[in-house]
Design a protein around this motif. Structure first.
Motif, PDB file in Angstrom:
ATOM      1  N   GLY A  56       0.832  -1.187   0.000  1.00 16.45           N
ATOM      2  CA  GLY A  56       0.000   0.000   0.000  1.00 16.45           C
ATOM      3  C   GLY A  56       0.868   1.237   0.000  1.00 16.45           C
ATOM      4  N   ARG A  57       0.266   2.385   0.307  1.00 15.41           N
ATOM      5  CA  ARG A  57       1.019   3.625   0.359  1.00 15.41           C
ATOM      6  C   ARG A  57       1.061   4.161   1.768  1.00 15.41           C
ATOM      7  NH1 ARG A  57      -2.423   6.625  -3.053  1.00 15.41           N
ATOM      8  NH2 ARG A  57      -3.592   4.679  -3.212  1.00 15.41           N
ATOM      9  N   HIS A  58       2.159   4.825   2.060  1.00 13.42           N
ATOM     10  CA  HIS A  58       2.346   5.453   3.373  1.00 13.42           C
ATOM     11  C   HIS A  58       2.542   6.935   3.093  1.00 13.42           C
ATOM     12  CE1 HIS A  58       3.840   6.053   7.449  1.00 13.42           C
ATOM     13  NE2 HIS A  58       4.908   6.638   6.963  1.00 13.42           N
ATOM     14  N   LEU A  59       1.569   7.752   3.497  1.00  6.54           N
ATOM     15  CA  LEU A  59       1.684   9.190   3.247  1.00  6.54           C
ATOM     16  C   LEU A  59       1.899   9.934   4.547  1.00  6.54           C
ATOM     17  CD1 LEU A  59      -0.416   8.181   0.802  1.00  6.54           C
ATOM     18  CD2 LEU A  59      -0.368  10.623   0.385  1.00  6.54           C
ATOM     19  N   VAL A  60       2.750  10.922   4.487  1.00  3.51           N
ATOM     20  CA  VAL A  60       2.966  11.793   5.636  1.00  3.51           C
ATOM     21  C   VAL A  60       2.587  13.203   5.189  1.00  3.51           C
ATOM     22  CG1 VAL A  60       4.615  12.653   7.306  1.00  3.51           C
ATOM     23  CG2 VAL A  60       4.828  10.324   6.454  1.00  3.51           C
ATOM     24  N   VAL A  61       1.535  13.735   5.807  1.00  2.00           N
ATOM     25  CA  VAL A  61       1.022  15.055   5.434  1.00  2.00           C
ATOM     26  C   VAL A  61       1.345  16.034   6.559  1.00  2.00           C
ATOM     27  CG1 VAL A  61      -1.030  16.381   4.832  1.00  2.00           C
ATOM     28  CG2 VAL A  61      -0.845  13.975   4.135  1.00  2.00           C
ATOM     29  N   ASP A  62       2.074  17.087   6.232  1.00  2.00           N
ATOM     30  CA  ASP A  62       2.288  18.179   7.188  1.00  2.00           C
ATOM     31  C   ASP A  62       1.249  19.251   6.891  1.00  2.00           C
ATOM     32  OD1 ASP A  62       4.425  16.798   8.110  1.00  2.00           O
ATOM     33  OD2 ASP A  62       5.965  18.163   7.377  1.00  2.00           O
ATOM     34  N   ALA A  63       0.416  19.544   7.875  1.00  2.00           N
ATOM     35  CA  ALA A  63      -0.662  20.500   7.633  1.00  2.00           C
ATOM     36  C   ALA A  63      -0.878  21.375   8.860  1.00  2.00           C
ATOM     37  CB  ALA A  63      -1.943  19.767   7.265  1.00  2.00           C
ATOM     38  N   ASP A  64      -1.277  22.614   8.599  1.00  2.00           N
ATOM     39  CA  ASP A  64      -1.589  23.547   9.683  1.00  2.00           C
ATOM     40  C   ASP A  64      -3.036  23.353  10.105  1.00  2.00           C
ATOM     41  OD1 ASP A  64       0.951  24.697   9.573  1.00  2.00           O
ATOM     42  OD2 ASP A  64       0.350  25.989   7.914  1.00  2.00           O
ATOM     43  N   ALA A  65      -3.254  23.275  11.409  1.00  2.00           N
ATOM     44  CA  ALA A  65      -4.609  23.109  11.921  1.00  2.00           C
ATOM     45  C   ALA A  65      -4.649  23.659  13.338  1.00  2.00           C
ATOM     46  CB  ALA A  65      -5.016  21.638  11.900  1.00  2.00           C
ATOM     47  N   THR A  66      -5.868  23.840  13.829  1.00  2.00           N
ATOM     48  CA  THR A  66      -5.999  24.408  15.174  1.00  2.00           C
ATOM     49  C   THR A  66      -5.661  23.382  16.254  1.00  2.00           C
ATOM     50  OG1 THR A  66      -8.343  23.932  14.976  1.00  2.00           O
ATOM     51  CG2 THR A  66      -7.673  26.206  14.604  1.00  2.00           C
TER      52      THR A  66
END
Lengths: 85, 85
Positions: free
Chosen positions: B42-52
């Motif tokens: 499968g795929r392994h994704l790492v998402v860096d995102a701004d959130a509260t």
């Protein structure tokens, strides 16, 4: 012999360009996910293998990564978990 | 806003054929890893995102999976971890 399930992550090495991750980040921006700063795309493999114990199952999967699954020049791998299948 | 790092696994749905996993398992057998019973890729994704907060970061990544990252017909996804980036 027991059957173990070993999960492994193979990710682009830090500092290397990840064009697939860049494309995904751009697509997410286009969809309105403005908070996305960076995306890295790697592979998640789940290997079911017979071994005498969890330690040897993990060792065996590390050898698989070194010999076949990961590109040693561009990728890092880590064993994410070992459990009885 | 805080930057969170969300890891997500996208894997072929259970019961569906995984030709890539089958090819990897065959290659591992050819290399002498006789104990390998099954491989799923499968795929392994790492998402860096701004959130509260961590909860909204995770919720946002789940929405990304549903809208873009995962194929809802053939794939399942799970958030593997949320941490401060």
């Amino acid at each position: 012999m027991t059957r173990f399930r070993v999960a492994v992550h193979i990710v682009p090495r830090k500092g290397l360009l990840d064009p697939q991750g860049k494309a995904v980040a751009d697509a997410l921006h286009a969809l309105g996910f403005a908070g996305v700063a960076d995306v890295r795309v790697g592979r998640h493999l789940v290997v079911d293998a017979d071994a005498t114990d969890a330690r040897s199952a993990e060792q065996s999967v590390r050898e698989m990564c070194a010999r076949l699954l990961a590109n040693p020049v561009t990728e890092d791998y880590e064993v994410a978990g070992v459990s009885v299948a």
